[in-house]
Design an enzyme around this catalytic site. Structure first.
Site, short mmCIF file in Angstrom:
data_model
loop_
_atom_site.label_atom_id
_atom_site.label_comp_id
_atom_site.label_asym_id
_atom_site.label_seq_id
_atom_site.Cartn_x
_atom_site.Cartn_y
_atom_site.Cartn_z
N HIS A 176 0.91 -1.11 -0.09
CA HIS A 176 0.10 -0.05 0.14
C HIS A 176 1.09 1.29 0.02
O HIS A 176 2.12 1.22 0.38
CB HIS A 176 -0.93 0.12 1.27
CG HIS A 176 -0.08 0.32 2.64
ND1 HIS A 176 0.48 1.34 2.84
CD2 HIS A 176 0.26 -0.89 3.26
CE1 HIS A 176 1.00 1.07 4.03
NE2 HIS A 176 0.96 -0.21 4.38
N GLU A 251 -2.77 -6.68 7.26
CA GLU A 251 -1.37 -6.70 8.19
C GLU A 251 -1.39 -7.53 9.56
O GLU A 251 -2.62 -7.65 10.05
CB GLU A 251 -1.17 -5.20 8.25
CG GLU A 251 0.30 -4.97 8.92
CD GLU A 251 1.37 -5.33 8.20
OE1 GLU A 251 1.51 -6.56 8.30
OE2 GLU A 251 2.33 -4.52 7.93
#
Length: 366
Positions: A176, A251
């Site tokens: 990201h 994550e």
């Protein structure tokens, strides 16, 4: 609530011991038709029933936001405690639940979420998902959606073999783009603040969307987290591909360390940090060990190949899942995890074969 599509979130959590081995389950439905749009479930290690229920709520709201970020949401749970606390009628006194309640409130504006209690019998779908996650963990597996949901919904495409299952999958891993926490080098886990992209991050995402590696992508897959979804949406719009959301690529849960820099963690938790750095089975306080991340990444990668063999897939994810998959392809041990550099919006190119072999084509292209 007014305006926007109406979704229904049903969530539950449980603990076998209270505290004990715990897990949650949640689903998102179209409130008008009852169609199940998303299911999420996870074992969360040792926790209480109440913490597990809150974790289910957070996951359900995030899944709803991933389905439609502008939707209105009805949350229905059989936990009167969670419903009353989130409705503002009861105080949240426990520190862990207070943190989780704040995370839940941060997912969607309060005026777009309505909380209501339902009997346990009406929450059986979410309860089943939570128990599936706990059963999978007890068997040493990560939960993965792959059975029909109540009402006859078919198993998701990712669980069915693709026509070209013997062909390789070309996988473009994109970390990201930057957020304010990325720029401050602060840990930002799956149950933390969930920040948006910064101004610099939006520019990074635009450049990633224009790079040669993502051209011709058949699909863009993203974690449920806001920074990943925003990066994926920019890429998908540019290449003209659909976006699919998969929580397996979220994550690591950094627990109590979330929002801290490494220096702050070392100062406040020196013994815990040393143990975590040396042993992939050790979790941050209240968080997730690396071995759990590795398990879900391995299963998610296998599902990707089963569904998208012979295609080009852009996968927007986070530092730890990306490194874990790259290590698995290279055959590296956990000791290499923190030595692999993946910059925001960088691209790592892999080719995954049906026989389980893989090729690393490029790493950390920016």
């Amino acid at each position: 609530m007014s305006g926007g599509r109406l979704l229904r979130v049903e969530a539950d959590g449980g603990s076998r011991g209270n505290p004990g081995p715990a897990g949650y389950g949640a689903l998102v439905k179209d409130a008008a038709t009852g169609e199940v749009l998303a299911e999420v479930a996870e074992a969360i290690g040792r926790a209480t029933n109440n913490v597990a229920e809150y974790r289910g709520l957070v996951a359900g709201l995030r899944a709803a936001a991933a389905v439609d970020p502008d939707a209105r949401v009805q949350v229905r749970m059989d936990s009167k405690l969670v419903v009353e606390q989130m409705s503002g009628r009861w105080q949240v006194k426990h520190a862990d639940m207070r943190r989780l309640a704040e995370e839940a409130r941060a997912v969607l504006p309060a005026d777009r979420v309505d909380y209501g209690w339902i009997p346990r019998a009406q929450n059986s779908h979410a309860d089943r998902l939570a128990n599936e996650a706990m059963d999978a963990a007890a068997a040493g597996r990560q939960w993965q959606r792959g059975t029909p949901a109540p009402g006859g919904e078919p198993a998701p495409a990712a669980a069915r073999p693709a026509d070209g299952a013997g062909e390789p999958l070309d996988l473009v891993l994109v970390r990201h783009a930057s957020t304010p926490l990325t720029e401050q080098r602060r840990l930002s886990g799956r149950y933390g603040e969930d920040p948006e992209l910064s101004g610099a991050g939006r520019e990074e995402a635009r450049r990633a969307a224009e790079c040669a590696e993502v051209r011709g992508a058949d699909v863009v897959i993203t974690s449920t987290m806001r920074r990943s979804r925003q990066t994926a949406e920019v890429i998908a719009e540019h290449v003209g591909a659909p976006v699919l959301v998969d929580p397996q690529w979220d994550e690591t849960d950094f627990g109590d360390w979330d929002g801290c820099t490494t220096a702050e963690v070392v100062q406040r938790w020196p013994a815990e940090f040393a143990a975590w750095s040396a042993d992939p089975t050790v979790a941050p306080p209240g968080g997730e060990p690396l071995v759990a991340v590795e398990r879900r990444v391995r299963e998610a990668a296998s599902a990707l190949h089963a569904r998208w063999a012979g295609k080009r897939v852009v996968l927007v994810t986070h530092g730890d899942p990306l490194r874990a998959l790259l290590r698995q392809c290279l055959g590296c041990g956990a000791g290499a995890q923190r030595r692999i550099r993946v910059d925001p919006a960088s691209r790592t190119l892999l080719r995954l074969h049906g026989d389980g072999s893989s090729e690393v084509v490029a790493v950390n292209r920016v």
